[in-house]
Design a protein around this motif. Structure first.
Motif, mmCIF file in Angstrom:
data_model
loop_
_atom_site.group_PDB
_atom_site.id
_atom_site.type_symbol
_atom_site.label_atom_id
_atom_site.label_comp_id
_atom_site.label_asym_id
_atom_site.label_seq_id
_atom_site.Cartn_x
_atom_site.Cartn_y
_atom_site.Cartn_z
ATOM 1 N N PRO A 105 27.865 59.900 -34.799
ATOM 2 C CA PRO A 105 28.572 58.561 -35.267
ATOM 3 C C PRO A 105 28.484 57.322 -34.655
ATOM 4 O O PRO A 105 28.133 56.210 -35.152
ATOM 5 C CB PRO A 105 30.620 59.263 -34.872
ATOM 6 N N GLU A 106 27.686 57.584 -33.244
ATOM 7 C CA GLU A 106 27.366 55.949 -32.217
ATOM 8 C C GLU A 106 25.771 55.876 -32.193
ATOM 9 O O GLU A 106 25.539 54.836 -32.105
ATOM 10 C CB GLU A 106 27.684 56.574 -31.082
ATOM 11 N N LEU A 107 25.665 57.146 -33.286
ATOM 12 C CA LEU A 107 24.139 56.260 -33.106
ATOM 13 C C LEU A 107 23.181 55.033 -34.301
ATOM 14 O O LEU A 107 22.467 54.198 -33.517
ATOM 15 C CB LEU A 107 22.825 56.862 -34.443
ATOM 16 N N ASP A 108 23.788 54.305 -35.189
ATOM 17 C CA ASP A 108 24.382 52.990 -35.289
ATOM 18 C C ASP A 108 23.894 51.457 -34.026
ATOM 19 O O ASP A 108 22.780 51.335 -34.310
ATOM 20 C CB ASP A 108 24.564 52.591 -36.656
ATOM 21 N N ASP A 109 24.635 52.497 -33.561
ATOM 22 C CA ASP A 109 24.878 51.281 -32.248
ATOM 23 C C ASP A 109 23.888 51.434 -30.855
ATOM 24 O O ASP A 109 22.929 50.656 -30.469
ATOM 25 C CB ASP A 109 26.400 51.611 -31.464
ATOM 26 N N ALA A 110 23.069 52.680 -31.319
ATOM 27 C CA ALA A 110 22.089 53.104 -30.300
ATOM 28 C C ALA A 110 21.039 52.288 -30.613
ATOM 29 O O ALA A 110 20.344 51.738 -29.547
ATOM 30 C CB ALA A 110 21.867 54.654 -30.158
ATOM 31 N N TYR A 172 22.513 49.516 -45.142
ATOM 32 C CA TYR A 172 21.979 49.745 -43.719
ATOM 33 C C TYR A 172 21.407 48.654 -42.606
ATOM 34 O O TYR A 172 22.078 48.251 -41.522
ATOM 35 C CB TYR A 172 20.503 50.192 -44.021
ATOM 36 N N GLU A 173 21.505 47.413 -44.039
ATOM 37 C CA GLU A 173 20.990 46.056 -43.429
ATOM 38 C C GLU A 173 22.865 45.467 -42.708
ATOM 39 O O GLU A 173 22.388 44.634 -41.401
ATOM 40 C CB GLU A 173 20.645 44.819 -44.422
ATOM 41 N N ALA A 174 23.157 46.072 -43.272
ATOM 42 C CA ALA A 174 24.800 45.776 -42.387
ATOM 43 C C ALA A 174 24.645 45.735 -41.412
ATOM 44 O O ALA A 174 25.494 45.062 -40.538
ATOM 45 C CB ALA A 174 26.220 45.481 -43.666
ATOM 46 N N GLN A 175 24.533 47.194 -41.127
ATOM 47 C CA GLN A 175 24.725 48.111 -39.958
ATOM 48 C C GLN A 175 23.358 47.707 -38.914
ATOM 49 O O GLN A 175 23.572 48.034 -37.047
ATOM 50 C CB GLN A 175 24.769 48.873 -40.224
ATOM 51 N N GLY A 176 22.320 46.852 -39.324
ATOM 52 C CA GLY A 176 21.873 46.325 -38.366
ATOM 53 C C GLY A 176 20.113 47.378 -38.019
ATOM 54 O O GLY A 176 19.184 46.572 -37.298
ATOM 55 N N VAL A 177 20.653 48.026 -38.877
ATOM 56 C CA VAL A 177 19.490 48.967 -38.708
ATOM 57 C C VAL A 177 17.753 49.058 -39.868
ATOM 58 O O VAL A 177 18.821 48.528 -41.281
ATOM 59 C CB VAL A 177 19.658 50.610 -38.494
ATOM 60 N N THR A 178 16.752 49.601 -40.592
ATOM 61 C CA THR A 178 16.293 49.926 -41.354
ATOM 62 C C THR A 178 15.843 50.836 -41.587
ATOM 63 O O THR A 178 15.285 52.273 -41.156
ATOM 64 C CB THR A 178 14.882 48.756 -40.624
ATOM 65 N N PRO A 179 15.917 51.287 -43.108
ATOM 66 C CA PRO A 179 16.370 52.171 -43.078
ATOM 67 C C PRO A 179 14.521 53.315 -43.320
ATOM 68 O O PRO A 179 13.862 52.677 -44.297
ATOM 69 C CB PRO A 179 16.358 52.701 -44.169
ATOM 70 N N LEU A 180 13.683 53.997 -42.589
ATOM 71 C CA LEU A 180 12.145 54.658 -43.164
ATOM 72 C C LEU A 180 12.396 55.330 -43.965
ATOM 73 O O LEU A 180 11.463 55.313 -45.104
ATOM 74 C CB LEU A 180 12.011 55.154 -41.770
ATOM 75 N N ILE A 181 13.441 56.539 -44.619
ATOM 76 C CA ILE A 181 13.794 57.366 -45.210
ATOM 77 C C ILE A 181 14.770 57.279 -45.748
ATOM 78 O O ILE A 181 15.804 57.536 -44.827
ATOM 79 C CB ILE A 181 12.978 58.487 -45.649
ATOM 80 N N PRO A 182 15.739 56.447 -46.653
ATOM 81 C CA PRO A 182 16.879 56.203 -46.590
ATOM 82 C C PRO A 182 17.866 57.495 -46.885
ATOM 83 O O PRO A 182 19.082 57.494 -46.760
ATOM 84 C CB PRO A 182 16.864 55.447 -47.783
ATOM 85 N N MET A 183 17.161 58.447 -47.799
ATOM 86 C CA MET A 183 18.093 59.873 -47.315
ATOM 87 C C MET A 183 16.625 61.151 -47.760
ATOM 88 O O MET A 183 15.822 60.865 -48.512
ATOM 89 C CB MET A 183 19.405 59.442 -48.901
ATOM 90 N N ALA A 278 21.584 65.667 -50.062
ATOM 91 C CA ALA A 278 20.995 64.698 -49.807
ATOM 92 C C ALA A 278 22.575 64.993 -47.693
ATOM 93 O O ALA A 278 23.055 63.748 -48.009
ATOM 94 C CB ALA A 278 21.602 64.029 -49.693
ATOM 95 N N ALA A 279 21.701 64.579 -46.848
ATOM 96 C CA ALA A 279 22.766 64.152 -45.741
ATOM 97 C C ALA A 279 22.093 63.097 -44.834
ATOM 98 O O ALA A 279 22.949 62.840 -44.312
ATOM 99 C CB ALA A 279 23.503 65.949 -45.156
ATOM 100 N N GLY A 280 20.869 63.444 -44.401
ATOM 101 C CA GLY A 280 20.262 62.949 -43.485
ATOM 102 C C GLY A 280 19.458 61.617 -44.079
ATOM 103 O O GLY A 280 19.883 61.478 -45.166
ATOM 104 N N ALA A 281 18.717 60.500 -43.441
ATOM 105 C CA ALA A 281 18.481 59.850 -43.281
ATOM 106 C C ALA A 281 16.728 59.303 -41.655
ATOM 107 O O ALA A 281 17.836 59.985 -40.977
ATOM 108 C CB ALA A 281 18.696 58.531 -43.681
ATOM 109 N N VAL A 282 15.840 58.684 -41.884
ATOM 110 C CA VAL A 282 14.952 58.373 -40.637
ATOM 111 C C VAL A 282 15.551 56.689 -40.200
ATOM 112 O O VAL A 282 14.897 55.850 -41.482
ATOM 113 C CB VAL A 282 14.332 59.200 -40.575
ATOM 114 N N LEU A 283 16.446 56.645 -39.658
ATOM 115 C CA LEU A 283 16.571 55.037 -39.256
ATOM 116 C C LEU A 283 15.421 54.701 -38.348
ATOM 117 O O LEU A 283 15.143 55.343 -37.771
ATOM 118 C CB LEU A 283 17.498 55.171 -39.170
ATOM 119 N N ALA A 284 14.906 53.101 -38.253
ATOM 120 C CA ALA A 284 14.572 52.188 -36.804
ATOM 121 C C ALA A 284 15.485 51.308 -36.772
ATOM 122 O O ALA A 284 16.732 51.045 -37.546
ATOM 123 C CB ALA A 284 13.309 51.825 -37.542
ATOM 124 N N GLY A 285 15.332 50.619 -35.273
ATOM 125 C CA GLY A 285 16.377 50.060 -34.748
ATOM 126 C C GLY A 285 15.840 48.707 -34.250
ATOM 127 O O GLY A 285 14.948 48.226 -35.046
#
Length: 422
Positions: A105-110, A172-183, A278-285
């Motif tokens: 739940p806190e990962l986007d902020d991190a 994803y952009e609104a949360q400030g993260v970049t999707p490497l694999i969006p789903m 489809a529950a996961g994704a790989v995100l970059a900060g």
């Protein structure tokens, strides 16, 4: 036809290609870093010349696995190996296990504040922030659900569906993260229960742990009472009888030992398969967005390796799950026909609701079906087959019989390459 060649990270690198100089691309900018990148497939020797003037750096990668001894750790270890080798040792990857820095739940902020640079995330847990992710997930019923090839086809389909969604990328952009694999597909959902019985009358009165809004509706349609709880609490809840069943996948269930206390597992027919795989994704900060272009491209290209390991993990976890439940005296088989039909009718209601939500363009059900069919045809073309089903998976599945690299190459080139930083 089956495959015996196993993929190593550098096996993906072609013999030669042109070096290119480019501006910031679709998956992130290069402020403060070199604009010189390289074409997909560039030889290592040519790439090394691009990297020569770049400073070494370390990135913090929060893994999806609980420890390096988990079956699913193969995804994380392969990412590290690929990035470090492909960068000629100039990028070092510090893996953090078990969500030790930030829970889902806190990962986007991190990711935004730089505590984590790259991470496996579970956006399905945040439907308010990611309503399109939730909507696509709810619409993914009807994808193939066989234990090896079906998992691979489903993974390809959800990557394609999510990658083509401008709405999801905007979230994803609104949360400030970049999707490497969006789903990413995390596997076929099954019913996992402490007691046998899969007919509607067996479900009446059962308390069913659910992980998303679609499954809440599915549990109610069967006559059960859905309840939500953290996955770390499910083992004890099943053991004590606080819940009777969970709608879950083999991968986390086997890893958490759920099948020792809930060894009665049922799968649906393909046409009525449970949504939400489809529950996961790989995100970059933030740090990724500031990296030199060549470093961004190396990290992004690791997606091809992840497709391979994700499907190795899925098949191996499925087989280990079947073995675990049999060891506990349980069994696995098809869901009762009447219950299966009820789920199919509920799937239609869910897809209609997704259409009405406006979070995805109209025709999502048709696109899901078309994507599943397309990647099933690719799998057949590449020669992937299965020698049995879930019931005897632990007897016929041999990891060395499957090489997922040919499918990974097709998915990367036909879907992910379009969004490679450039």
């Amino acid at each position: 036809m089956t495959y015996t060649r196993k993929l190593t990270p550098l096996a993906l690198i072609a013999s030669s290609a042109l070096i290119l100089s480019a501006c910031a691309g679709d998956e992130g900018g290069t402020e403060g870093g070199s604009e010189e990148g390289f074409e997909y497939g560039t030889s290592q020797e040519e790439l090394n010349s691009v990297l020569a003037d770049l400073e070494p750096l370390e990135i913090t990668y929060q893994a999806g696995a609980q420890s390096q001894n988990s079956i699913s750790a193969a995804n994380d270890l392969a990412f590290k190996e690929y990035v470090e080798e492909r960068s000629n040792g100039q990028i070092s990857v510090d893996i953090v296990w078990g969500q030790a820095i930030a829970g889902y739940p806190e990962l986007d902020d991190a990711l935004v504040d730089g505590r984590v640079d790259i991470a496996y995330a579970v956006p399905i847990y945040k439907p308010n922030e990611y309503p399109t992710f939730d909507a696509i997930g709810a619409a993914t019923s009807g994808l193939p659900n066989s234990p090896v090839v079906g998992e691979m086809v489903g993974d390809a389909a959800v990557i394609e569906l999510a990658s083509s969604s401008d709405e999801l990328r905007a979230e994803y952009e609104a949360q400030g993260v970049t999707p490497l694999i969006p789903m990413i597909s995390t596997g076929t959902y099954l019913s996992v229960c402490a007691e046998p019985g899969t007919a509607p009358e067996d479900w009446t009165g059962r308390t069913v742990r659910v992980g998303n809004s679609a499954h809440e509706q599915q549990a109610r349609s069967l006559g059960g009472t859905p309840t939500s709880m953290a996955y770390t609490e499910v083992f004890e809840a099943l053991q004590r009888g606080t819940v009777d069943c969970t709608l879950a996948q083999f991968r986390p269930s086997e890893e958490a030992g759920l099948l020792e206390v809930a060894p009665y597992v049922a799968y649906t027919s393909e046409e009525n398969s449970l949504p939400g795989r489809a529950a996961g994704a790989v995100l970059a900060g933030a740090k990724y967005q500031q990296l030199p272009l060549a470093y961004q491209q190396i990290i992004y290209d690791a997606n091809e390796v992840r497709f391979v390991t994700n499907n190795e993990v899925a098949a191996t976890s499925n087989a280990a799950g079947v073995e675990q439940l049999k060891g506990a005296g349980g069994e696995i088989g098809p869901l009762d026909d009447n219950a299966d039909q009820i789920l199919g009718e509920t799937n239609e209601e869910l897809q209609a609701g997704v259409e009405e939500s406006g979070h995805v363009p109209s025709g999502i059900a048709d696109r899901v079906a078309a994507s599943g069919e397309r990647w099933s045809e690719v799998a057949e073309e590449l020669g992937y087959t299965e020698a049995g089903g879930f019931e005897d998976l632990d007897e016929w599945y041999e990891p060395d019989d499957y090489d997922f690299a040919p499918m990974a190459e097709r998915v990367f080139e036909e879907v992910l390459l379009e969004h490679r930083p450039e």
